[in-house]
Design a protein around this motif. Structure first.
Motif, short mmCIF file in Angstrom:
data_model
loop_
_atom_site.label_atom_id
_atom_site.label_comp_id
_atom_site.label_asym_id
_atom_site.label_seq_id
_atom_site.Cartn_x
_atom_site.Cartn_y
_atom_site.Cartn_z
N ASN A 1 0.69 -1.15 0.16
CA ASN A 1 -0.09 0.02 0.05
C ASN A 1 1.00 1.39 0.13
N ASP B 1 -3.93 8.72 1.67
CA ASP B 1 -3.32 7.70 2.91
C ASP B 1 -2.86 6.30 2.11
N CYS B 2 -1.92 6.24 2.12
CA CYS B 2 -1.37 4.69 1.71
C CYS B 2 -0.58 4.23 2.79
N LEU C 1 -8.05 1.15 0.93
CA LEU C 1 -8.85 1.21 2.09
C LEU C 1 -8.26 2.34 3.06
N PRO C 2 -9.23 2.83 3.84
CA PRO C 2 -8.83 3.97 4.89
C PRO C 2 -7.89 2.92 5.89
N SER C 3 -6.61 3.33 6.13
CA SER C 3 -5.77 2.46 7.00
C SER C 3 -6.56 2.43 8.52
K LIG Z 1 -4.68 3.01 2.98
#
Ligand SMILES: [K+]
Ligand SMILES: NC(=O)C1=CN([C@@H]2O[C@H](COP(=O)(O)OP(=O)(O)OC[C@H]3O[C@@H](n4cnc5c(N)ncnc54)[C@H](O)[C@@H]3O)[C@@H](O)[C@H]2O)[C@@H](O)CC1
Length: 465
Positions: free
Chosen positions: A59, A115-116, A149-151
Motif C-alpha cells: 500500500n 493515505d497509503c 482502504l482507509p488505514s
Molecule cells: K490506505
C-alpha cells in the motif's frame, strides 16, 4: 443487471498471484495501481498541494508510485514515510520516487492527503504513532483520499480497529471492491468510491456488488394474474400492511390482496381486501407469493397465521413480527424452504438465537442463517446485504440515510413479494427490491415518508425498464 466482484483480502491476493503466475509482475500491478490512482487525483489536484503518507507494505508502494506520477505531471507533492519500505516491490517504488521522503515526525500542511499507510495487509490496530500521523495530517488537509482502504479498516469485515479514523472524500478500490467498501462501520467513512481496474481475472468470488436490475415488463397479452398475484397478511396494526401493499402494487405484481378484516381509511380503492378465512386466501391456485409480518402482532392469532403460511407452501416473505415468531419447527411443516427473510439488525439477532447460530459479524450471521434455513436473507441496515444458500453475498452501494424512517421496512417487504410474484426467483426478488428501494429514496431526496417511498416505487422501476 450488473454484478461486480467484491473480494476478501485472501481472494484479492489469490487473483494477484494468478496474474503474477501468468506473467504480470507484482511491480507491473503496483505501477498500474499507482498510476491509476494518480490519474484520478490529477482530475481534482489542479494547483493543489498533495501529501502522500506511505506505510511499509505494498500500500505504501502504491503511494510512492502515485507521488512519482503526480510529480512528473508537475503537481506539488510531498511524501511522508511511516517507516522504511519493507516489501521488495515497495522498496523498488521508493527508490523510483525521484524526490525527498520526509520522516513521520513532520507535520505537513497541504490540500490533498493521500493515505497509503496500510491496505488489505492490515493485521492489527495502527500503533499510536501511525494513528496520530494519520489523524493529525488529515486535519491539516481539506481533501482526504484512501488508497484501497482507509488505514485501520479490516478488509473482510469493515471493522475499524482504531476507534476513530478520518472521514475520507474519496476511496480508490484497487483491482476490485473489497467487503469493507460496503460494510459498516467502514462504509460510512469512504466518501466517493472509485474502482481502479488492474486488468485482473476473478472467476468465482464470495461477493458481488448488485447493480441496476433489468426486470422484464409484462407480456403483450398479460393479465393481472399472469403479472403475479400477491397476498399480504394483515394483523393488529393496519398501517404497516397497507404500506407494504401500496409498495407491492407499484413494483410489478398485477394483483395485490390484503388478507384480513382491515377497515381503515387509508385502504385505497385499488387494493382488494379479503376478510375470508386465511387458509382459503392462501389456497387460491392463482396466488404466487405471500408477505407476512408488517403489523402482524405477536399473539396466538399471529402465530396461527404464520403457521398457515408455512403449511400453504406458497413462496413467502417473512418480515417484522413474523421474524420474532418463526421457529425451526415451522420449516418442517412445509416442503418449500426457499423463502425470503428481511431482518434488520435486531431481528437478525433474534433469528440467530432461534436457529442456534453463533457468529460475530452481520455478514457471517446472514450467510449462516441462509445456509441453515435454506432462505434468502436480506439483512437490512445502512449496509444491507443479501445472502442465499451456496451463492455469493450481494452487496449494494449505500442508499440515502433518509431511509431511516418508520415504515420503510414495510415498503421493502412489499417490493420483495411483488418481484417474487412477478416471477423473479427469491434471490433476484430480494436484490431487485433493495436496489429499487434505494433508487426510490434517491429520487425523493430528503425527508420523505414511507407512503411517499411506496408511491415512488413505480418511478424507480421505470428507470430499469
Ligand atoms: K490506505
Ligand atoms: N500485491 C499486489 O500485487 C498488489 C498490491 N497492491 C497494494 O498492496 C496492498 C497490500 O499490500 P501488503 O500485503 O504489502 O499490505 P499493506 O501494504 O496493507 O501493509 C501490511 C504490512 O504492514 C504490516 N502491518 C500490518 N498491520 C500493521 C499495523 N497495524 N502496524 C504496523 N504494521 C502493520 C504487515 O506485516 C505487512 O507487512 C493493497 O491494499 C494494495 O494497496 C496494489 O498495488 C495492487 C497490486
Amino acid at each position: 443487471m450488473t454484478l461486480e466482484p467484491v473480494l476478501t483480502a485472501e481472494e484479492m491476493r489469490a487473483a494477484e498471484q494468478r496474474a503474477i503466475t501468468a506473467g504480470t509482475s507484482e511491480w507491473e500491478l503496483l505501477q498500474s495501481a499507482g498510476k491509476g490512482c494518480a490519474a484520478e487525483i490529477t482530475a481534482f489536484a489542479n494547483g493543489k498541494r498533495v501529501t502522500v503518507l506511505c506505510g511499509p507494505g505494498n500500500n505504501g508502494g502504491d503511494g510512492y508510485v502515485i507521488a512519482e506520477a503526480l510529480r512528473k505531471k508537475g503537481v506539488s507533492v510531498r511524501v511522508v514515510a511511516l517507516t522504511e519500505a519493507e516489501t521488495p516491490t515497495a522498496a523498488k517504488a521508493r527508490d523510483c520516487y525521484n524526490s525527498d521522503v520526509e520522516s513521520a515526525h513532520s507535520d505537513v500542511e497541504g490540500d490533498i492527503l493521500v493515505d497509503c499507510l496500510f491496505g488489505t495487509g492490515l493485521s492489527r490496530p495502527l500503533d499510536p504513532d501511525a494513528h496520530h500521523l494519520l489523524m493529525r495530517n488529515a486535519a491539516l488537509h481539506q481533501t482526504v483520499v484512501a488508497v484501497d482502504l482507509p488505514s485501520g479498516v479490516v478488509s473482510n469485515t469493515g471493522e475499524i480497529l482504531n476507534g476513530e479514523l478520518p472521514k475520507y472524500d474519496y476511496t480508490f478500490a484497487l483491482g476490485s471492491w473489497k467487503n469493507a467498501h460496503f460494510l459498516m462501520p467502514s462504509s460510512a467513512l469512504l466518501g466517493k468510491r472509485i474502482r481502479v481496474g488492474l486488468g485482473l481475472e476473478f472467476g468465482d468470488v464470495s461477493g458481488h456488488l448488485f447493480g441496476k436490475p433489468a426486470p422484464t415488463p409484462p407480456d403483450f397479452n398479460a393479465h393481472k394474474y399472469s403479472r403475479g398475484m400477491v397476498a399480504i397478511v394483515g394483523g393488529e396494526m393496519h398501517g404497516a400492511a397497507i404500506l407494504a401493499s401500496e409498495a407491492a402494487m407499484r413494483a410489478g405484481a398485477g394483483y395485490v390482496k390484503l388478507a384480513g378484516d382491515t377497515e381503515h381509511p387509508a385502504v385505497p380503492a385499488d387494493l382488494v381486501v379479503d376478510p375470508g378465512p386465511l387458509e382459503e386466501v392462501l389456497g387460491d391456485k392463482r396466488l404466487d407469493a405471500v408477505l407476512i409480518g408488517p403489523g402482524l402482532g405477536r399473539n396466538d392469532t399471529a402465530k396461527a397465521k404464520l403457521e398457515a403460511v408455512f403449511v400453504s407452501g406458497k413462496p413467502a416473505v417473512f418480515d417484522a413480527d413474523a421474524l420474532h415468531l418463526i421457529t425451526p419447527a415451522m420449516f418442517e411443516t412445509s416442503e418449500r424452504r426457499c423463502h425470503v427473510l428481511t431482518p434488520h439488525e435486531g431481528e437478525l439477532a433474534v433469528l440467530c438465537e432461534a436457529f442456534g447460530i453463533d457468529r460475530n459479524t452481520k455478514l457471517e450471521k446472514a450467510r449462516k442463517l441462509a445456509e441453515t434455513t435454506g432462505c434468502v436473507v436480506a439483512a437490512k441496515g445502512a449496509d444491507t446485504i443479501v445472502a442465499a444458500p451456496s451463492a455469493p453475498i450481494r452487496f449494494f452501494k449505500p442508499a440515502s440515510s433518509w431511509l431511516s424512517a418508520a415504515g420503510t421496512g414495510d415498503v421493502l417487504a412489499g417490493v420483495v413479494v411483488s418481484r417474487m410474484a412477478a416471477g423473479e426467483p427469491p434471490l433476484e426478488a430480494a436484490s431487485q427490491a433493495v436496489w429499487l428501494h434505494g433508487e426510490a429514496a434517491r429520487q425523493l431526496g430528503p425527508a420523505f415518508t414511507a407512503g411517499e417511498l411506496a408511491r415512488q416505487m413505480r418511478h424507480a422501476l421505470a428507470t430499469c425498464l
